[in-house]
Design an enzyme around this catalytic site. Structure first.
Site, short mmCIF file in Angstrom:
data_model
loop_
_atom_site.label_atom_id
_atom_site.label_comp_id
_atom_site.label_asym_id
_atom_site.label_seq_id
_atom_site.Cartn_x
_atom_site.Cartn_y
_atom_site.Cartn_z
N GLU A 32 0.95 -1.25 0.09
CA GLU A 32 0.17 0.08 0.15
C GLU A 32 1.07 1.29 -0.02
O GLU A 32 1.78 1.44 0.67
CB GLU A 32 -0.87 -0.12 1.37
CG GLU A 32 -1.51 1.07 1.42
CD GLU A 32 -2.65 1.80 0.44
OE1 GLU A 32 -3.20 1.12 -0.09
OE2 GLU A 32 -2.55 3.10 0.32
N GLN A 33 0.54 2.15 -0.80
CA GLN A 33 1.41 3.46 -1.07
C GLN A 33 1.28 4.34 0.51
O GLN A 33 2.42 5.22 0.53
CB GLN A 33 0.85 4.19 -2.07
CG GLN A 33 -0.64 4.79 -2.22
CD GLN A 33 -0.93 5.50 -3.20
OE1 GLN A 33 -0.11 5.77 -4.20
NE2 GLN A 33 -2.03 6.17 -3.15
N ARG A 106 -16.93 4.19 5.71
CA ARG A 106 -16.00 3.42 5.11
C ARG A 106 -14.73 3.04 5.86
O ARG A 106 -14.48 1.87 5.96
CB ARG A 106 -15.41 4.29 3.91
CG ARG A 106 -16.28 4.71 2.82
CD ARG A 106 -15.81 5.59 1.90
NE ARG A 106 -14.89 4.84 0.84
CZ ARG A 106 -15.32 4.48 -0.18
NH1 ARG A 106 -16.48 4.85 -0.85
NH2 ARG A 106 -14.49 3.80 -1.02
N TYR A 215 -27.92 8.52 3.96
CA TYR A 215 -28.35 7.32 4.88
C TYR A 215 -27.51 7.38 6.21
O TYR A 215 -26.44 8.04 6.24
CB TYR A 215 -27.94 5.98 3.98
CG TYR A 215 -26.74 5.94 3.42
CD1 TYR A 215 -25.60 5.53 4.10
CD2 TYR A 215 -26.51 6.27 1.92
CE1 TYR A 215 -24.45 5.33 3.68
CE2 TYR A 215 -25.39 6.25 1.33
CZ TYR A 215 -24.22 5.86 2.20
OH TYR A 215 -22.98 5.60 1.62
N ASP A 293 -11.89 -0.91 -8.82
CA ASP A 293 -11.75 0.30 -9.53
C ASP A 293 -10.71 0.42 -10.37
O ASP A 293 -10.93 0.99 -11.54
CB ASP A 293 -11.89 1.71 -8.68
CG ASP A 293 -13.08 2.04 -8.04
OD1 ASP A 293 -14.20 1.37 -8.26
OD2 ASP A 293 -13.20 3.19 -7.53
C1 LIG Z 1 -19.72 9.43 -4.37
C2 LIG Z 1 -19.48 7.94 -4.51
C3 LIG Z 1 -20.23 7.29 -3.54
C4 LIG Z 1 -20.09 5.68 -3.50
N1 LIG Z 1 -20.76 4.81 -2.95
C5 LIG Z 1 -20.77 3.48 -2.88
C6 LIG Z 1 -21.46 2.46 -2.39
O1 LIG Z 1 -22.43 3.15 -1.68
N2 LIG Z 1 -21.58 1.44 -2.43
C7 LIG Z 1 -20.47 0.90 -3.22
O2 LIG Z 1 -20.53 -0.37 -3.34
N3 LIG Z 1 -19.55 1.64 -3.91
C8 LIG Z 1 -19.49 3.09 -3.59
N4 LIG Z 1 -18.62 3.71 -4.32
C9 LIG Z 1 -17.54 3.24 -5.40
C10 LIG Z 1 -16.66 2.75 -4.24
O3 LIG Z 1 -15.97 3.72 -3.34
C11 LIG Z 1 -15.33 2.12 -5.06
O4 LIG Z 1 -15.84 1.30 -6.07
C12 LIG Z 1 -14.19 1.31 -4.33
O5 LIG Z 1 -13.79 2.04 -3.18
C13 LIG Z 1 -13.24 0.80 -4.85
O6 LIG Z 1 -12.29 0.12 -4.28
P1 LIG Z 1 -10.93 -0.42 -4.71
O7 LIG Z 1 -10.32 -1.17 -3.50
O8 LIG Z 1 -11.10 -1.04 -5.80
O9 LIG Z 1 -10.14 0.86 -4.72
P2 LIG Z 1 -9.70 2.15 -3.77
O10 LIG Z 1 -10.82 1.94 -2.70
O11 LIG Z 1 -9.50 3.16 -4.56
O12 LIG Z 1 -8.51 1.48 -3.04
C14 LIG Z 1 -7.08 1.64 -3.74
C15 LIG Z 1 -5.78 1.44 -2.74
O13 LIG Z 1 -4.82 1.41 -3.42
C16 LIG Z 1 -3.86 2.25 -2.96
N5 LIG Z 1 -2.76 2.57 -4.14
C17 LIG Z 1 -3.18 3.33 -5.34
N6 LIG Z 1 -2.37 3.49 -6.09
C18 LIG Z 1 -1.23 2.77 -5.47
C19 LIG Z 1 0.09 2.56 -5.81
N7 LIG Z 1 0.54 2.99 -6.96
N8 LIG Z 1 0.90 1.62 -5.21
C20 LIG Z 1 0.37 1.28 -3.89
N9 LIG Z 1 -0.91 1.37 -3.46
C21 LIG Z 1 -1.67 2.21 -4.25
C22 LIG Z 1 -4.80 3.51 -2.53
O14 LIG Z 1 -3.88 4.29 -1.54
C23 LIG Z 1 -5.88 2.59 -1.72
O15 LIG Z 1 -5.43 2.45 -0.65
C24 LIG Z 1 -18.89 5.07 -4.25
C25 LIG Z 1 -18.04 5.86 -5.18
C26 LIG Z 1 -18.26 7.53 -5.14
C27 LIG Z 1 -17.57 8.18 -5.93
#
Ligand SMILES: Cc1cc2nc3c(=O)[nH]c(=O)nc-3n(C[C@H](O)[C@H](O)[C@H](O)COP(=O)(O)OP(=O)(O)OC[C@H]3O[C@@H](n4cnc5c(N)ncnc54)[C@H](O)[C@@H]3O)c2cc1C
Length: 396
Positions: A32-33, A106, A215, A293
């Site tokens: 993790e960064q 979160r 909510y 994502d």
């Molecule tokens: C307004 C809004 C509301 C939302 N509400 C919902 C909801 O109600 N329900 C739902 O299911 N989803 C919701 N989402 C979507 C959800 O927030 C994301 O889809 C989810 O957080 C994605 O998780 P992830 O682990 O893929 O990415 P992230 O949560 O972005 O985690 C990525 C991680 O990787 C790390 N990282 C990044 N680059 C590097 C690197 N180069 N080297 C090492 N580490 C790195 C980051 O620091 C982070 O810890 C919402 C999104 C938005 C914008």
């Protein structure tokens, strides 16, 4: 070379994948960064298809302690506050889908995942490791970090979010497009808002060109408030830029007083621009794949981005357990997951049009529009395929 699977990114997706692998008896290293692990001050809704996975990973007690089970969801009209039922949740969700629909801060959900990982493998998570690229040989992948250090692993999972460096390194630059929508988010102490909006339901206010969602989270002590408005003058895709209450009020000028009461009661709001990315034709290249994502970011209108990342993590762990630390395992994972995630990306775009429809401008037209668009059979068709999916048992 270490035989542990490497995961880049300790967000909700990366941690779920790590826990899923650990529960299958497979070693992991998560890079993790950030210098410390924490989540944003915002809420996240996890529908039954997501909580089903969390229960299977042994987090039932933690999520029941930290999450809020809402009675249902409702639609409200931006101008008059007229209210329609969207669907029942609470006991109904458990009866119908076998697991609850829950709302979290979160940070609470993230902490539950982290606690379970650290309990099993205290040394699995490595902080201050910003990945800047990956290179593959026949039998392993090397991760380069900004510090100059490297790590090798038989498989690498890029769970590093919307700006993924792993994706960039393997598939090249992406083409994000500004949606013309600006988002606001703020947490509001629930005791500060009027009684009429303290109910334990999820609410979607819909109106021409915008919508507002709120909510309860953290046992009901806080309301998560999110507002989305179509405007063209702010294009910064960052979750950490502060805005002002005046600007937030201004974007929702003429909207219902309940919304302004919540904005007034909250802390300083954050704003960011929403970008969309076209679906990727592939997530996997040899011994590297993507998750969450990093490969299927979506507009928030279905509240499924994190849930899809949770499902990905579960399926990935099962595939590695079944096919070993091989490219085949990653290919199977992608085959099982890609169409579903892309369908969700498309459904989120459809919901954006529905929530912001110009027909909502006038109360009379809005009544007919809402009644037509949120008919029970249409709502069932839009959500049933999501909520019934079982990532713990889907054939792999
Ligand atoms: C307004 C809004 C509301 C939302 N509400 C919902 C909801 O109600 N329900 C739902 O299911 N989803 C919701 N989402 C979507 C959800 O927030 C994301 O889809 C989810 O957080 C994605 O998780 P992830 O682990 O893929 O990415 P992230 O949560 O972005 O985690 C990525 C991680 O990787 C790390 N990282 C990044 N680059 C590097 C690197 N180069 N080297 C090492 N580490 C790195 C980051 O620091 C982070 O810890 C919402 C999104 C938005 C914008």
């Amino acid at each position: 070379m270490k035989q542990n699977i490497a995961i880049v990114g300790a967000g909700i997706g990366g941690l779920t994948a790590a826990l899923s692998l650990i529960r299958q008896g497979i070693g992991v290293d998560v890079y993790e960064q950030a210098p410390e692990l924490k989540e944003l001050g915002a809420g996240v809704q996890i529908s039954s298809n997501g909580t089903r996975v969390l229960y299977a990973l042994g987090l039932g007690e933690a999520i029941e302690r930290l999450g809020v089970i809402v009675a249902g969801k409702e639609i409200r009209l931006w101008s008059t506050g007229q209210t329609w039922k969207l669907f029942d949740l609470g006991a109904e969700s458990v009866e119908r889908y076998g697991s609850p629909y829950m709302m979290f801060h979160r940070g609470d959900l993230h902490a539950a995942l982290l606690g379970a990982i650290r309990h099993e493998r205290p040394d699995a998570i490595h902080l201050n490791r910003k990945c800047i690229g990956v290179t593959q040989a026949d039998d392993c992948v090397t991760i380069q970090f900004e510090s100059g250090e490297t790590a090798t692993a038989p498989l690498v999972i890029g769970a590093d979010g919307v700006q993924s460096r792993v994706r960039f390194s393997v598939f090249g630059a992406d083409r994000p497009e500004f949606t013309g929508i600006v988002c606001w988010r703020v947490l509001v102490p629930r005791e500060r808002v009027p009684e009429s909006i303290r109910m334990k339901v999820g609410t979607n206010w819909v109106g021409p060109g915008g919508h507002v969602v709120h909510y309860p989270v953290r046992g009901g002590a806080l309301l998560n408030l999110v507002g989305l408005m179509e405007r063209d003058d702010w294009r910064v895709e960052s979750w950490t830029v502060q805005g002002s209450k005046d600007e937030f009020h201004g974007d929702f000028r003429n909207w219902h007083p309940d919304i302004h009461a919540m904005i007034d009661s909250g802390d300083i709001p954050y704003k960011w621009a929403l970008f969309a990315r076209p679906p990727m034709p592939a997530w996997t290249n040899g011994r590297v794949t993507l998750l969450g994502d990093a490969c299927h970011s979506m507009l928030p209108m279905m509240a499924q981005g994190a849930v899809m990342a949770i499902e990905d993590g579960m399926v990935l762990g099962r595939c590695v357990a079944k096919y070993g630390a091989t490219p085949e395992a990653l290919q199977r994972y992608e085959t099982v997951r890609r169409d579903r995630a892309n369908r969700c990306v498309a459904a989120s775009i459809d919901n954006a049009k529905r929530f912001h429809n110009p027909d909502l401008a006038h109360a009379a037209g809005a009544e007919a529009y809402v009644t037509r668009e949120w008919q029970e059979d249409k709502v069932t068709a839009r959500y049933e395929w999501l909520f019934t999916y079982d990532a713990t048992a889907v054939p792999i």
